[in-house]
Design a protein around this motif. Structure first.
Motif, short mmCIF file in Angstrom:
data_model
loop_
_atom_site.label_atom_id
_atom_site.label_comp_id
_atom_site.label_asym_id
_atom_site.label_seq_id
_atom_site.Cartn_x
_atom_site.Cartn_y
_atom_site.Cartn_z
N GLU A 125 5.94 13.62 53.72
CA GLU A 125 6.81 14.35 54.62
C GLU A 125 7.72 13.49 55.74
N LEU A 126 6.82 12.93 56.39
CA LEU A 126 7.62 12.06 57.39
C LEU A 126 8.56 10.92 56.86
N GLU A 129 11.54 12.82 55.54
CA GLU A 129 12.39 13.88 56.09
C GLU A 129 12.79 12.87 57.64
N ASN A 130 12.00 12.10 58.21
CA ASN A 130 12.38 11.48 59.44
C ASN A 130 11.40 10.08 59.72
N HIS A 131 11.81 9.38 58.82
CA HIS A 131 10.90 7.97 58.99
C HIS A 131 10.85 7.37 60.46
N HIS A 132 11.93 7.67 61.27
CA HIS A 132 12.04 6.96 62.60
C HIS A 132 11.17 7.80 63.41
N ALA A 133 10.48 8.74 63.21
CA ALA A 133 9.53 9.24 63.91
C ALA A 133 8.15 9.08 63.75
N ASP A 135 5.29 6.66 64.52
CA ASP A 135 5.02 6.09 65.98
C ASP A 135 3.61 5.66 65.93
N THR A 138 1.05 8.24 64.82
CA THR A 138 1.14 8.41 63.34
C THR A 138 0.04 7.36 62.53
#
Length: 180
Positions: A125-126, A129-133, A135, A138
């Motif tokens: 999902e990450l 949807e938002n691979h820049h999140a 961190d 994660t």
């Protein structure tokens, strides 16, 4: 309608012809893909020679269990909106029809999914949807469930599921309900 010209089935090279003719009667998307790739058949054949063995661990030293990869693939199919990917059942022996049809989209709610499966789906999902999140937190969460080898395979498989599904959608090859 496809955004690329679709070659006539009779003119397809052997690999694509087999793929086209082996598709189920209602599997228009596989037929579309086979016909569209007539412009570059080696690309699809080589891609699938990586994809399928690693997805199922067939003849390769895969680090992850096929069930986990299938759950990730199905979740990404939903996130991508790829009808072809969502309809495909690549591992029916390890993922039930109920899980494939709707359960994988509710992993966050719990159910019978293992901590590894939940972590893998969250990563999918990450990435979708938002691979820049992604961190350090994660990564710590992933390392609690997976070895470095498994993380690499998981991310590689998720990335190619995301990319291929989006390519099918962008080229309008994933339409499953309109015969050509």
């Amino acid at each position: 309608m496809s955004r690329l010209p679709l070659a006539e089935a009779e003119a397809l090279p052997a690999f694509l012809k087999e793929m086209h003719d082996g598709a189920g009667a209602q599997d228009w998307s596989t037929r579309h893909v086979a016909r569209a790739f007539a412009a570059h058949p080696d690309l699809l054949e080589r891609y699938l020679s990586f994809y399928y063995p690693f997805h199922s661990n067939d003849g390769v030293d895969g680090a992850l269990e096929p069930r986990l990869k299938e759950l990730v693939r199905l979740r990404i199919a939903t996130l991508n909106g790829c009808k072809t990917c969502k309809a495909a059942r690549l591992d029916p022996d390890h993922v039930t029809e109920d899980e494939a049809a709707r359960g994988v989209d509710t992993v966050a709610e719990g159910g019978s999914f293992s901590p590894r499966e939940k972590a893998a789906v969250r990563l999918a999902e990450l990435m979708a949807e938002n691979h820049h999140a992604f961190d350090d937190d994660t990564m710590r969460e992933l390392r609690a469930q997976f070895s470095d080898r498994e993380i690499l395979e998981l991310m590689m498989m998720a990335g190619q599921y995301i990319g291929f599904g989006r390519m099918l959608a962008a080229l309008q090859l994933e339409t499953v309900s309109c015969p050509i």
